[in-house]
Design a protein around this motif. Structure first.
Motif, PDB file in Angstrom:
ATOM      1  N   PRO A  93      -8.574  10.856  17.030  1.00 28.52           N
ATOM      2  CA  PRO A  93      -7.586  10.349  17.986  1.00 28.52           C
ATOM      3  C   PRO A  93      -6.571  11.431  18.340  1.00 28.52           C
ATOM      4  CG  PRO A  93      -7.223   9.414  15.810  1.00 28.52           C
ATOM      5  CD  PRO A  93      -8.484  10.222  15.737  1.00 28.52           C
ATOM      6  N   GLY A  94      -6.038  11.335  19.536  1.00 28.04           N
ATOM      7  CA  GLY A  94      -5.035  12.297  19.992  1.00 28.04           C
ATOM      8  C   GLY A  94      -3.674  11.994  19.396  1.00 28.04           C
ATOM      9  N   PRO A  95      -2.671  12.798  19.751  1.00 21.80           N
ATOM     10  CA  PRO A  95      -1.324  12.625  19.201  1.00 21.80           C
ATOM     11  C   PRO A  95      -0.706  11.265  19.511  1.00 21.80           C
ATOM     12  CG  PRO A  95      -1.414  14.479  20.748  1.00 21.80           C
ATOM     13  CD  PRO A  95      -2.776  13.908  20.655  1.00 21.80           C
ATOM     14  N   GLU A  96      -1.133  10.646  20.597  1.00 22.22           N
ATOM     15  CA  GLU A  96      -0.594   9.332  20.956  1.00 22.22           C
ATOM     16  C   GLU A  96      -0.965   8.267  19.920  1.00 22.22           C
ATOM     17  OE1 GLU A  96      -4.686   9.575  22.558  1.00 22.22           O
ATOM     18  OE2 GLU A  96      -2.983  10.923  22.620  1.00 22.22           O
ATOM     19  N   ALA A  97      -1.967   8.550  19.103  1.00 29.14           N
ATOM     20  CA  ALA A  97      -2.405   7.594  18.088  1.00 29.14           C
ATOM     21  C   ALA A  97      -1.328   7.325  17.045  1.00 29.14           C
ATOM     22  CB  ALA A  97      -3.665   8.109  17.407  1.00 29.14           C
ATOM     23  N   ASP A  98      -0.432   8.282  16.843  1.00 24.55           N
ATOM     24  CA  ASP A  98       0.628   8.103  15.855  1.00 24.55           C
ATOM     25  C   ASP A  98       1.539   6.932  16.197  1.00 24.55           C
ATOM     26  OD1 ASP A  98      -0.330  10.238  14.408  1.00 24.55           O
ATOM     27  OD2 ASP A  98       1.046  11.688  15.311  1.00 24.55           O
ATOM     28  N   ALA A  99       1.609   6.573  17.469  1.00 26.84           N
ATOM     29  CA  ALA A  99       2.484   5.476  17.890  1.00 26.84           C
ATOM     30  C   ALA A  99       1.870   4.114  17.600  1.00 26.84           C
ATOM     31  CB  ALA A  99       2.787   5.605  19.381  1.00 26.84           C
ATOM     32  N   ILE A 100       0.573   4.076  17.310  1.00 31.37           N
ATOM     33  CA  ILE A 100      -0.108   2.805  17.054  1.00 31.37           C
ATOM     34  C   ILE A 100       0.042   2.458  15.576  1.00 31.37           C
ATOM     35  CG2 ILE A 100      -2.344   1.647  17.048  1.00 31.37           C
ATOM     36  CD1 ILE A 100      -3.057   3.403  19.466  1.00 31.37           C
ATOM     37  N   ARG A 101       0.483   1.246  15.333  1.00 35.46           N
ATOM     38  CA  ARG A 101       0.726   0.810  13.954  1.00 35.46           C
ATOM     39  C   ARG A 101      -0.512   0.106  13.405  1.00 35.46           C
ATOM     40  NH1 ARG A 101       5.620   0.625  11.740  1.00 35.46           N
ATOM     41  NH2 ARG A 101       5.145  -1.350  10.739  1.00 35.46           N
ATOM     42  N   LEU A 102      -1.297   0.862  12.669  1.00 32.71           N
ATOM     43  CA  LEU A 102      -2.475   0.303  12.013  1.00 32.71           C
ATOM     44  C   LEU A 102      -2.136  -0.020  10.562  1.00 32.71           C
ATOM     45  CD1 LEU A 102      -5.265   2.722  13.271  1.00 32.71           C
ATOM     46  CD2 LEU A 102      -4.897   0.352  13.939  1.00 32.71           C
ATOM     47  N   PRO A 103      -2.860  -0.959   9.970  1.00 30.45           N
ATOM     48  CA  PRO A 103      -2.659  -1.202   8.544  1.00 30.45           C
ATOM     49  C   PRO A 103      -2.920   0.090   7.765  1.00 30.45           C
ATOM     50  CG  PRO A 103      -4.083  -2.874   9.509  1.00 30.45           C
ATOM     51  CD  PRO A 103      -3.874  -1.826  10.549  1.00 30.45           C
ATOM     52  N   LYS A 104      -2.115   0.323   6.753  1.00 32.62           N
ATOM     53  CA  LYS A 104      -2.267   1.522   5.918  1.00 32.62           C
ATOM     54  C   LYS A 104      -3.019   1.172   4.651  1.00 32.62           C
ATOM     55  CE  LYS A 104       0.120   4.345   8.468  1.00 32.62           C
ATOM     56  NZ  LYS A 104      -0.636   5.037   9.467  1.00 32.62           N
ATOM     57  N   CYS A 105      -4.039   1.934   4.381  1.00 33.62           N
ATOM     58  CA  CYS A 105      -4.851   1.750   3.188  1.00 33.62           C
ATOM     59  C   CYS A 105      -4.162   2.427   2.003  1.00 33.62           C
ATOM     60  CB  CYS A 105      -6.235   2.341   3.410  1.00 33.62           C
ATOM     61  SG  CYS A 105      -7.397   1.922   2.110  1.00 33.62           S
ATOM     62  N   ARG A 106      -4.147   1.761   0.869  1.00 35.73           N
ATOM     63  CA  ARG A 106      -3.556   2.361  -0.331  1.00 35.73           C
ATOM     64  C   ARG A 106      -4.270   3.649  -0.718  1.00 35.73           C
ATOM     65  NH1 ARG A 106      -3.750  -2.043  -4.574  1.00 35.73           N
ATOM     66  NH2 ARG A 106      -4.519  -0.254  -5.697  1.00 35.73           N
ATOM     67  N   ASP A 107      -5.577   3.709  -0.469  1.00 35.38           N
ATOM     68  CA  ASP A 107      -6.343   4.916  -0.718  1.00 35.38           C
ATOM     69  C   ASP A 107      -6.331   5.733   0.577  1.00 35.38           C
ATOM     70  OD1 ASP A 107      -8.209   6.917  -1.140  1.00 35.38           O
ATOM     71  OD2 ASP A 107      -9.696   5.592  -2.057  1.00 35.38           O
ATOM     72  N   THR A 108      -5.505   6.769   0.609  1.00 36.84           N
ATOM     73  CA  THR A 108      -5.343   7.535   1.855  1.00 36.84           C
ATOM     74  C   THR A 108      -6.647   8.178   2.319  1.00 36.84           C
ATOM     75  OG1 THR A 108      -4.579   9.444   0.585  1.00 36.84           O
ATOM     76  CG2 THR A 108      -2.891   7.967   1.472  1.00 36.84           C
ATOM     77  N   ASP A 109      -7.591   8.420   1.408  1.00 34.92           N
ATOM     78  CA  ASP A 109      -8.887   8.974   1.809  1.00 34.92           C
ATOM     79  C   ASP A 109      -9.680   7.998   2.677  1.00 34.92           C
ATOM     80  OD1 ASP A 109      -8.539  11.404   0.543  1.00 34.92           O
ATOM     81  OD2 ASP A 109      -9.567  10.788  -1.297  1.00 34.92           O
ATOM     82  N   ASP A 110      -9.375   6.717   2.575  1.00 38.85           N
ATOM     83  CA  ASP A 110     -10.104   5.712   3.348  1.00 38.85           C
ATOM     84  C   ASP A 110      -9.438   5.363   4.676  1.00 38.85           C
ATOM     85  OD1 ASP A 110     -12.256   5.381   1.596  1.00 38.85           O
ATOM     86  OD2 ASP A 110     -11.078   4.068   0.308  1.00 38.85           O
ATOM     87  N   GLN A 111      -8.241   5.876   4.912  1.00 41.69           N
ATOM     88  CA  GLN A 111      -7.540   5.566   6.156  1.00 41.69           C
ATOM     89  C   GLN A 111      -8.347   6.014   7.373  1.00 41.69           C
ATOM     90  OE1 GLN A 111      -4.804   3.687   6.251  1.00 41.69           O
ATOM     91  NE2 GLN A 111      -4.761   3.716   8.486  1.00 41.69           N
ATOM     92  N   LYS A 112      -9.092   7.095   7.240  1.00 36.74           N
ATOM     93  CA  LYS A 112      -9.886   7.593   8.372  1.00 36.74           C
ATOM     94  C   LYS A 112     -10.906   6.563   8.861  1.00 36.74           C
ATOM     95  CE  LYS A 112     -12.339  10.644   5.278  1.00 36.74           C
ATOM     96  NZ  LYS A 112     -11.171  10.784   4.472  1.00 36.74           N
ATOM     97  N   PHE A 113     -11.426   5.716   7.956  1.00 38.55           N
ATOM     98  CA  PHE A 113     -12.380   4.691   8.366  1.00 38.55           C
ATOM     99  C   PHE A 113     -11.684   3.561   9.123  1.00 38.55           C
ATOM    100  CE2 PHE A 113     -14.320   6.782   4.706  1.00 38.55           C
ATOM    101  CZ  PHE A 113     -15.509   7.196   5.282  1.00 38.55           C
ATOM    102  N   ILE A 114     -10.462   3.247   8.720  1.00 35.96           N
ATOM    103  CA  ILE A 114      -9.650   2.250   9.436  1.00 35.96           C
ATOM    104  C   ILE A 114      -9.381   2.765  10.856  1.00 35.96           C
ATOM    105  CG2 ILE A 114      -7.413   1.056   9.482  1.00 35.96           C
ATOM    106  CD1 ILE A 114      -9.209   0.287   7.044  1.00 35.96           C
TER     107      ILE A 114
END
Length: 171
Positions: A93-114
């Motif tokens: 995703p581009g820089p604009e993706a930072d503005a989107i509030r997605l659920p945060k995974c406790r395991d940061t390695d798995d956030q990419k799949f979210i």
């Protein structure tokens, strides 16, 4: 590498876009786990359109190289070639993706799949990871993405209904 296309179902198909996390790919490629056989059958039939991102693919490469898999004599290049054949590569995703509030995974390695599931407009994220599965209702509310373990896949696919022709969102 997988082919890159724009968002939506794969050209010429209404197959739902699906994200498979690294553990599911390992079960498919290494262990031949019977719990993932419905996923294997759906892949072979073209009933799903799996998507991947370069960082997810790199994680899979690292996982396949773990010492505990050495006894399985995994040919990593062949395994990744199979993943490449079956998947569509999605861009980061581009820089604009930072503005989107997605659920945060406790395991940061798995956030990419979210993130992949959200930005690829996937219908489903299949995971065995407890931290990912805990986000099921939050990700469904935020993105419309279902999160299920492999055992629930066959039922989900049987019940999945393609969107009407011309619908903007492929979920």
């Amino acid at each position: 590498m997988p082919t890159e296309i724009t968002a939506g179902a794969l050209p010429g198909t209404s197959a739902p876009r699906v994200v498979l996390d690294s553990n599911v790919w390992v079960d498919l490629l290494v262990f031949r786990d019977p719990h993932v056989e419905p996923i294997r059958a759906a892949l072979a039939a073209g009933a799903i359109a799996p998507v991947i991102r370069a960082d997810c693919r790199e994680e899979l490469r690292r996982v396949l190289a773990y010492p505990q898999f050495a006894r399985f004599a995994v040919d990593i290049d062949t395994a990744l070639a199979e993943v490449d054949r079956l998947t569509t590569l999605e861009p980061l995703p581009g820089p604009e993706a930072d503005a989107i509030r997605l659920p945060k995974c406790r395991d940061t390695d798995d956030q990419k799949f979210i993130e992949l599931a959200h930005f690829a407009r996937a219908a489903l994220l299949v995971s065995k990871d407890k931290a990912v599965l805990k986000l099921r209702s939050r990700l469904r509310r935020a993105s419309g993405v279902e999160v299920l373990p492999p055992l629930a896949f066959a039922r989900w696919l049987a019940e999945w209904t393609p969107p009407p022709a011309g619908a903007a969102d492929p979920r």
